[in-house]
Design a protein around this motif. Structure first.
Motif, PDB file in Angstrom:
ATOM      1  N   UNK A  69      24.875  -7.092 -19.442  1.00  0.00           N
ATOM      2  CA  UNK A  69      25.696  -6.153 -20.211  1.00  0.00           C
ATOM      3  C   UNK A  69      24.980  -5.514 -21.382  1.00  0.00           C
ATOM      4  N   UNK A  70      23.676  -5.391 -21.291  1.00  0.00           N
ATOM      5  CA  UNK A  70      22.871  -4.821 -22.374  1.00  0.00           C
ATOM      6  C   UNK A  70      22.551  -3.370 -22.038  1.00  0.00           C
ATOM      7  N   UNK A  71      23.120  -2.459 -22.785  1.00  0.00           N
ATOM      8  CA  UNK A  71      22.910  -1.035 -22.529  1.00  0.00           C
ATOM      9  C   UNK A  71      22.210  -0.392 -23.719  1.00  0.00           C
ATOM     10  N   UNK A  72      21.233   0.438 -23.409  1.00  0.00           N
ATOM     11  CA  UNK A  72      20.503   1.155 -24.453  1.00  0.00           C
ATOM     12  C   UNK A  72      21.353   2.302 -24.995  1.00  0.00           C
ATOM     13  N   UNK A  73      21.238   2.530 -26.292  1.00  0.00           N
ATOM     14  CA  UNK A  73      21.910   3.668 -26.932  1.00  0.00           C
ATOM     15  C   UNK A  73      20.855   4.480 -27.657  1.00  0.00           C
ATOM     16  N   UNK A  74      20.985   5.767 -27.595  1.00  0.00           N
ATOM     17  CA  UNK A  74      20.098   6.682 -28.303  1.00  0.00           C
ATOM     18  C   UNK A  74      18.626   6.372 -28.023  1.00  0.00           C
ATOM     19  N   UNK A  75      18.338   6.009 -26.771  1.00  0.00           N
ATOM     20  CA  UNK A  75      16.959   5.791 -26.374  1.00  0.00           C
ATOM     21  C   UNK A  75      16.341   4.481 -26.829  1.00  0.00           C
ATOM     22  N   UNK A  76      17.095   3.653 -27.559  1.00  0.00           N
ATOM     23  CA  UNK A  76      16.571   2.372 -28.018  1.00  0.00           C
ATOM     24  C   UNK A  76      17.151   1.262 -27.157  1.00  0.00           C
ATOM     25  N   UNK A  77      16.330   0.278 -26.856  1.00  0.00           N
ATOM     26  CA  UNK A  77      16.800  -0.884 -26.110  1.00  0.00           C
ATOM     27  C   UNK A  77      17.841  -1.619 -26.956  1.00  0.00           C
ATOM     28  N   UNK A  78      18.828  -2.183 -26.273  1.00  0.00           N
ATOM     29  CA  UNK A  78      19.922  -2.880 -26.936  1.00  0.00           C
ATOM     30  C   UNK A  78      19.415  -3.956 -27.897  1.00  0.00           C
ATOM     31  N   UNK A  79      18.424  -4.741 -27.476  1.00  0.00           N
ATOM     32  CA  UNK A  79      17.923  -5.815 -28.335  1.00  0.00           C
ATOM     33  C   UNK A  79      17.268  -5.272 -29.602  1.00  0.00           C
ATOM     34  N   UNK A  80      16.591  -4.144 -29.488  1.00  0.00           N
ATOM     35  CA  UNK A  80      15.977  -3.512 -30.661  1.00  0.00           C
ATOM     36  C   UNK A  80      17.067  -3.069 -31.640  1.00  0.00           C
ATOM     37  N   UNK A  81      18.126  -2.464 -31.109  1.00  0.00           N
ATOM     38  CA  UNK A  81      19.240  -2.048 -31.970  1.00  0.00           C
ATOM     39  C   UNK A  81      19.886  -3.261 -32.636  1.00  0.00           C
ATOM     40  N   UNK A  82      20.071  -4.305 -31.860  1.00  0.00           N
ATOM     41  CA  UNK A  82      20.706  -5.520 -32.384  1.00  0.00           C
ATOM     42  C   UNK A  82      19.840  -6.153 -33.466  1.00  0.00           C
ATOM     43  N   UNK A  83      18.527  -6.208 -33.235  1.00  0.00           N
ATOM     44  CA  UNK A  83      17.617  -6.754 -34.247  1.00  0.00           C
ATOM     45  C   UNK A  83      17.694  -5.971 -35.547  1.00  0.00           C
ATOM     46  N   UNK A  84      17.773  -4.649 -35.443  1.00  0.00           N
ATOM     47  CA  UNK A  84      17.851  -3.825 -36.646  1.00  0.00           C
ATOM     48  C   UNK A  84      19.142  -4.098 -37.409  1.00  0.00           C
ATOM     49  N   UNK A  85      20.253  -4.263 -36.705  1.00  0.00           N
ATOM     50  CA  UNK A  85      21.526  -4.567 -37.363  1.00  0.00           C
ATOM     51  C   UNK A  85      21.485  -5.949 -38.005  1.00  0.00           C
ATOM     52  N   UNK A  86      20.966  -6.934 -37.275  1.00  0.00           N
ATOM     53  CA  UNK A  86      20.855  -8.280 -37.834  1.00  0.00           C
ATOM     54  C   UNK A  86      19.939  -8.288 -39.048  1.00  0.00           C
ATOM     55  N   UNK A  87      18.835  -7.565 -38.953  1.00  0.00           N
ATOM     56  CA  UNK A  87      17.902  -7.515 -40.077  1.00  0.00           C
ATOM     57  C   UNK A  87      18.592  -6.946 -41.314  1.00  0.00           C
ATOM     58  N   UNK A  88      19.425  -5.925 -41.131  1.00  0.00           N
ATOM     59  CA  UNK A  88      20.168  -5.353 -42.259  1.00  0.00           C
ATOM     60  C   UNK A  88      21.058  -6.425 -42.885  1.00  0.00           C
ATOM     61  N   UNK A  89      21.774  -7.165 -42.056  1.00  0.00           N
ATOM     62  CA  UNK A  89      22.647  -8.224 -42.570  1.00  0.00           C
ATOM     63  C   UNK A  89      21.840  -9.300 -43.288  1.00  0.00           C
TER      64      UNK A  89
END
Length: 175
Positions: A69-89
């Motif tokens: 269930x991992x879908x890329x958004x805006x050309x970024x892999x889901x895990x990369x997006x998730x890492x960026x959000x977690x890093x912000x937190x």
């Protein structure tokens, strides 16, 4: 209870209650538990087994990302997006800790110091100001103040996880 044992127990407790649709966190809990020699809960193993079974049953018609269930958004892999959000937190959590240890320091300066300490590439986050704005908008400092008072074990694990993630992440500047 020693901090390491406490962290292991809290990871296990969280893993047992985690929602099945948050597959990335389930995978991270699985990896963390295996690394510390703890067998993951049966519920977690069952969720992962179902996802792998779906992949195998698809006979090459689906990718692992699709089955998990991992879908890329805006050309970024889901895990990369998730890492960026977690890093912000995590940056916000460590900034809160820095503000508590140094009364009078601004949120902006605390975030800048976290970026510097962990060699984080500011371009990934757009700017220190964007994190500062989020910190203020969602009242993150107040949330952690309440955690500090009522859930010190949760706060300990959050700060520990923040340190681990930012020390070993792929969001660092080169060099």
């Amino acid at each position: 209870m020693e901090h390491k044992e406490l962290a292991k127990q809290m990871i296990m407790d969280c893993a047992e209650q985690w929602p099945e649709d948050d597959i990335v966190t389930i995978i991270r809990f699985f990896a963390a538990l295996v690394k510390v020699g703890q067998s993951p809960p049966l519920k977690m193993l069952s969720v992962l087994a179902n996802r792998f079974t779906a992949y195998l049953d698809a006979n090459g018609e689906k990718t692992l990302d699709e089955c998990f269930g991992l879908k890329a958004k805006q050309g970024k892999h889901f895990l990369k997006q998730r890492d960026e959000q977690e890093a912000t937190d995590y940056v916000m959590a460590l900034a809160w800790q820095l503000i508590k240890e140094n009364p009078g320091i601004s949120v902006n300066l605390a975030i800048s110091e976290i970026f510097s300490k962990y060699h984080i590439d500011e371009d990934i986050f757009k700017s220190v100001e964007s994190i500062e704005s989020r910190y203020s908008r969602i009242k993150y400092g107040l949330f952690l103040d309440i955690c500090h008072e009522h859930c010190p074990d949760f706060l300990f694990v959050l700060l520990w996880r923040s340190e681990c993630f930012l020390s070993n992440n792929s969001l660092k500047t080169k060099g």
